[in-house]
Write a protein that holds these residues in place. Structure first.
Motif, PDB file in Angstrom:
ATOM      1  N   SER A  50     -11.592 -15.975  61.399  1.00 45.49           N
ATOM      2  CA  SER A  50     -11.679 -14.496  61.476  1.00 45.49           C
ATOM      3  C   SER A  50     -12.934 -14.058  60.413  1.00 45.49           C
ATOM      4  O   SER A  50     -12.978 -14.762  59.390  1.00 45.49           O
ATOM      5  N   CYS A  51     -13.274 -13.079  60.700  1.00 44.18           N
ATOM      6  CA  CYS A  51     -14.450 -12.329  60.107  1.00 44.18           C
ATOM      7  C   CYS A  51     -14.077 -12.009  58.624  1.00 44.18           C
ATOM      8  O   CYS A  51     -13.255 -11.652  58.169  1.00 44.18           O
ATOM      9  N   VAL A  52     -14.984 -12.717  57.577  1.00 42.30           N
ATOM     10  CA  VAL A  52     -14.705 -12.260  56.228  1.00 42.30           C
ATOM     11  C   VAL A  52     -14.825 -11.030  55.969  1.00 42.30           C
ATOM     12  O   VAL A  52     -14.362 -10.478  54.912  1.00 42.30           O
ATOM     13  N   PHE A  53     -15.765 -10.195  56.706  1.00 46.29           N
ATOM     14  CA  PHE A  53     -15.917  -8.674  56.409  1.00 46.29           C
ATOM     15  C   PHE A  53     -14.923  -7.900  57.126  1.00 46.29           C
ATOM     16  O   PHE A  53     -14.600  -6.918  56.183  1.00 46.29           O
ATOM     17  N   CYS A  54     -14.909  -7.973  58.288  1.00 45.03           N
ATOM     18  CA  CYS A  54     -13.841  -6.974  58.976  1.00 45.03           C
ATOM     19  C   CYS A  54     -12.810  -7.465  59.607  1.00 45.03           C
ATOM     20  O   CYS A  54     -11.824  -6.768  60.020  1.00 45.03           O
ATOM     21  N   GLY A  55     -12.459  -8.884  59.375  1.00 45.05           N
ATOM     22  CA  GLY A  55     -11.056  -9.430  60.064  1.00 45.05           C
ATOM     23  C   GLY A  55     -10.918  -9.633  61.434  1.00 45.05           C
ATOM     24  O   GLY A  55     -10.186 -10.279  61.781  1.00 45.05           O
ATOM     25  N   SER A  59     -15.723 -13.308  68.755  1.00 41.93           N
ATOM     26  CA  SER A  59     -17.108 -13.718  68.299  1.00 41.93           C
ATOM     27  C   SER A  59     -17.561 -14.094  66.856  1.00 41.93           C
ATOM     28  O   SER A  59     -18.353 -13.673  66.699  1.00 41.93           O
ATOM     29  N   VAL A  60     -16.596 -15.175  66.524  1.00 45.55           N
ATOM     30  CA  VAL A  60     -16.649 -15.516  65.071  1.00 45.55           C
ATOM     31  C   VAL A  60     -17.359 -17.030  64.853  1.00 45.55           C
ATOM     32  O   VAL A  60     -17.079 -17.593  65.733  1.00 45.55           O
ATOM     33  N   ASP A  61     -18.390 -16.978  64.269  1.00 43.66           N
ATOM     34  CA  ASP A  61     -19.077 -18.077  63.957  1.00 43.66           C
ATOM     35  C   ASP A  61     -19.075 -18.288  62.468  1.00 43.66           C
ATOM     36  O   ASP A  61     -18.861 -17.374  61.862  1.00 43.66           O
ATOM     37  N   THR A  62     -19.529 -19.506  61.843  1.00 45.28           N
ATOM     38  CA  THR A  62     -19.423 -19.962  60.372  1.00 45.28           C
ATOM     39  C   THR A  62     -20.847 -20.072  60.068  1.00 45.28           C
ATOM     40  O   THR A  62     -21.974 -20.800  60.577  1.00 45.28           O
ATOM     41  N   VAL A  63     -21.324 -19.369  59.102  1.00 39.74           N
ATOM     42  CA  VAL A  63     -22.538 -19.374  58.394  1.00 39.74           C
ATOM     43  C   VAL A  63     -22.622 -19.441  56.985  1.00 39.74           C
ATOM     44  O   VAL A  63     -21.768 -18.887  56.218  1.00 39.74           O
ATOM     45  N   LYS A  64     -23.120 -20.527  56.441  1.00 40.08           N
ATOM     46  CA  LYS A  64     -22.908 -21.058  55.134  1.00 40.08           C
ATOM     47  C   LYS A  64     -21.521 -21.152  54.604  1.00 40.08           C
ATOM     48  O   LYS A  64     -21.021 -20.820  53.501  1.00 40.08           O
ATOM     49  N   GLY A  65     -20.852 -21.722  55.376  1.00 39.09           N
ATOM     50  CA  GLY A  65     -19.435 -21.830  55.131  1.00 39.09           C
ATOM     51  C   GLY A  65     -18.420 -20.700  55.302  1.00 39.09           C
ATOM     52  O   GLY A  65     -17.134 -20.800  54.767  1.00 39.09           O
ATOM     53  N   LYS A  66     -18.803 -19.459  55.657  1.00 35.09           N
ATOM     54  CA  LYS A  66     -18.404 -18.301  55.820  1.00 35.09           C
ATOM     55  C   LYS A  66     -18.120 -17.705  57.262  1.00 35.09           C
ATOM     56  O   LYS A  66     -19.158 -17.952  58.105  1.00 35.09           O
ATOM     57  N   GLU A  67     -16.962 -17.595  57.775  1.00 32.03           N
ATOM     58  CA  GLU A  67     -16.794 -17.280  59.164  1.00 32.03           C
ATOM     59  C   GLU A  67     -17.099 -15.575  59.162  1.00 32.03           C
ATOM     60  O   GLU A  67     -16.618 -14.733  58.480  1.00 32.03           O
ATOM     61  N   VAL A  68     -17.973 -15.060  60.142  1.00 31.67           N
ATOM     62  CA  VAL A  68     -18.738 -13.992  60.426  1.00 31.67           C
ATOM     63  C   VAL A  68     -18.696 -13.592  61.653  1.00 31.67           C
ATOM     64  O   VAL A  68     -19.095 -14.437  62.517  1.00 31.67           O
TER      65      VAL A  68
END
Ligand SMILES: [Zn+2]
Length: 85
Positions: A50-55, A59-68
């Motif tokens: 799940s997106c760390v910003f909006c939940g 279409s969630v992918d991992t960028v620099k270890g964070k899901e966005v």
């Protein structure tokens, strides 16, 4: 009826999921899981990215270890382009 197992937490609050119970729901060692607080206690399930910003879970992918999600990534791209243009 659902399979119910009784386990004690370790001193560091860890718990080993019994092999048969884990196999029934498709969990193998190393699988990422979510621990979700609910009315009955804590639900353990396969990790749902799940997106760390909006939940969002779309279409969630991992960028620099964070899901966005793609939407937030696009908004960040636009904001960065405007700041550093
Ligand atoms: Zn998002």
């Amino acid at each position: 009826m659902a399979l119910v197992k009784y386990k004690k937490l370790t001193k560091s609050r860890g718990v080993t999921v019994p092999k048969d119970l884990a196999a029934n729901v498709g969990l193998i060692g190393g699988t990422a899981v979510d621990l979700v607080e609910c009315d009955e206690g804590i639900l353990l399930r396969k990790h749902v990215p799940s997106c760390v910003f909006c939940g969002s879970i779309e279409s969630v992918d991992t960028v620099k270890g964070k899901e966005v999600c793609a939407k937030c990534a696009g908004e960040m791209r636009k904001e960065i382009n405007e700041k550093y243009a």
